[in-house]
Write a protein that holds these residues in place. Structure first.
Motif, PDB file in Angstrom:
ATOM      1  N   ARG A  23     -18.183  -6.205  45.012  1.00 68.09           N
ATOM      2  CA  ARG A  23     -17.205  -6.285  43.903  1.00 68.09           C
ATOM      3  C   ARG A  23     -17.357  -7.623  43.178  1.00 68.09           C
ATOM      4  O   ARG A  23     -17.167  -7.719  41.970  1.00 68.09           O
ATOM      5  N   ASP A  24     -17.740  -8.647  43.927  1.00 65.40           N
ATOM      6  CA  ASP A  24     -17.876  -9.989  43.358  1.00 65.40           C
ATOM      7  C   ASP A  24     -19.218 -10.214  42.670  1.00 65.40           C
ATOM      8  O   ASP A  24     -19.444 -11.274  42.114  1.00 65.40           O
ATOM      9  N   GLY A  25     -20.121  -9.233  42.751  1.00 63.58           N
ATOM     10  CA  GLY A  25     -21.410  -9.349  42.076  1.00 63.58           C
ATOM     11  C   GLY A  25     -22.495  -8.637  42.852  1.00 63.58           C
ATOM     12  O   GLY A  25     -22.410  -8.494  44.074  1.00 63.58           O
ATOM     13  N   ASP A  26     -23.495  -8.178  42.132  1.00 61.83           N
ATOM     14  CA  ASP A  26     -24.620  -7.483  42.754  1.00 61.83           C
ATOM     15  C   ASP A  26     -25.298  -8.389  43.776  1.00 61.83           C
ATOM     16  O   ASP A  26     -25.229  -9.622  43.673  1.00 61.83           O
ATOM     17  N   GLY A  27     -25.963  -7.756  44.733  1.00 61.80           N
ATOM     18  CA  GLY A  27     -26.680  -8.543  45.729  1.00 61.80           C
ATOM     19  C   GLY A  27     -27.751  -7.728  46.410  1.00 61.80           C
ATOM     20  O   GLY A  27     -27.690  -6.503  46.441  1.00 61.80           O
ATOM     21  N   TYR A  28     -28.746  -8.421  46.957  1.00 62.10           N
ATOM     22  CA  TYR A  28     -29.786  -7.781  47.758  1.00 62.10           C
ATOM     23  C   TYR A  28     -29.373  -7.883  49.221  1.00 62.10           C
ATOM     24  O   TYR A  28     -28.407  -8.576  49.569  1.00 62.10           O
ATOM     25  N   GLY A  29     -30.068  -7.166  50.087  1.00 61.38           N
ATOM     26  CA  GLY A  29     -29.664  -7.036  51.476  1.00 61.38           C
ATOM     27  C   GLY A  29     -29.300  -8.334  52.174  1.00 61.38           C
ATOM     28  O   GLY A  29     -28.203  -8.477  52.714  1.00 61.38           O
ATOM     29  N   TYR A  30     -30.207  -9.302  52.173  1.00 63.57           N
ATOM     30  CA  TYR A  30     -29.931 -10.545  52.893  1.00 63.57           C
ATOM     31  C   TYR A  30     -28.788 -11.321  52.241  1.00 63.57           C
ATOM     32  O   TYR A  30     -27.993 -11.960  52.926  1.00 63.57           O
ATOM     33  N   ASP A  31     -28.682 -11.239  50.929  1.00 69.12           N
ATOM     34  CA  ASP A  31     -27.593 -11.903  50.223  1.00 69.12           C
ATOM     35  C   ASP A  31     -26.249 -11.311  50.642  1.00 69.12           C
ATOM     36  O   ASP A  31     -25.287 -12.046  50.896  1.00 69.12           O
ATOM     37  N   VAL A  32     -26.161  -9.995  50.723  1.00 72.58           N
ATOM     38  CA  VAL A  32     -24.930  -9.334  51.165  1.00 72.58           C
ATOM     39  C   VAL A  32     -24.598  -9.762  52.597  1.00 72.58           C
ATOM     40  O   VAL A  32     -23.454 -10.113  52.906  1.00 72.58           O
ATOM     41  N   LEU A  33     -25.605  -9.783  53.452  1.00 74.21           N
ATOM     42  CA  LEU A  33     -25.420 -10.214  54.838  1.00 74.21           C
ATOM     43  C   LEU A  33     -24.889 -11.645  54.893  1.00 74.21           C
ATOM     44  O   LEU A  33     -23.926 -11.942  55.610  1.00 74.21           O
ATOM     45  N   ARG A  34     -25.488 -12.530  54.135  1.00 75.87           N
ATOM     46  CA  ARG A  34     -25.076 -13.930  54.112  1.00 75.87           C
ATOM     47  C   ARG A  34     -23.632 -14.065  53.617  1.00 75.87           C
ATOM     48  O   ARG A  34     -22.836 -14.816  54.182  1.00 75.87           O
ATOM     49  N   TYR A  50     -28.074  -3.392  56.231  1.00 77.75           N
ATOM     50  CA  TYR A  50     -29.104  -2.679  55.472  1.00 77.75           C
ATOM     51  C   TYR A  50     -28.867  -1.170  55.519  1.00 77.75           C
ATOM     52  O   TYR A  50     -28.998  -0.475  54.517  1.00 77.75           O
ATOM     53  N   GLY A  51     -28.481  -0.658  56.687  1.00 79.47           N
ATOM     54  CA  GLY A  51     -28.184   0.765  56.815  1.00 79.47           C
ATOM     55  C   GLY A  51     -26.979   1.173  55.989  1.00 79.47           C
ATOM     56  O   GLY A  51     -26.958   2.239  55.372  1.00 79.47           O
TER      57      GLY A  51
END
Length: 111
Positions: A23-34, A50-51
């Protein structure tokens, strides 16, 4: 009996947590994890995130696009679409009701 296992709780709310992060902005897998870990979900597993991203995308709740990266291979970014925003809103209502109910139960238990 052991204390409450946070990994079991996390399994039940990981979809909601990922949607909230996006909701706060798009992200790639590791970014979301972080972002999840920096928010306090230190125990979240890489594979689980990732799943979850793949599953939410397959369910139509996320968009995705690929961006080149200067630090290695291209990165697949995920973002919320209307279905994802609606799912986040409904899941937030469900979570708030559940959390309020648990708070009442736990306060009564302590008293």
């Amino acid at each position: 009996m052991d204390a409450l296992d946070t990994s079991q709780l996390l399994k039940g709310v990981l979809d909601l947590a990922v949607l909230a992060v996006l909701r706060d902005g798009d992200g790639y897998g590791y970014d979301v994890l972080r972002r999840l870990r920096s928010a306090g979900l230190e125990d979240v597993a890489d594979a689980s995130v990732y799943g979850t991203l793949r599953r939410l995308f397959a369910a139509g709740a996320l968009t995705s696009y690929v961006q080149p990266s200067e630090e290695g291979p291209h990165r697949k970014y995920y973002g919320l679409n209307k279905i994802g925003r609606d799912l986040l809103a409904e899941s937030t209502k469900t979570w708030n009701h559940f959390a309020d109910t648990m708070s009442v139960l736990l306060i009564e238990e302590v008293a």
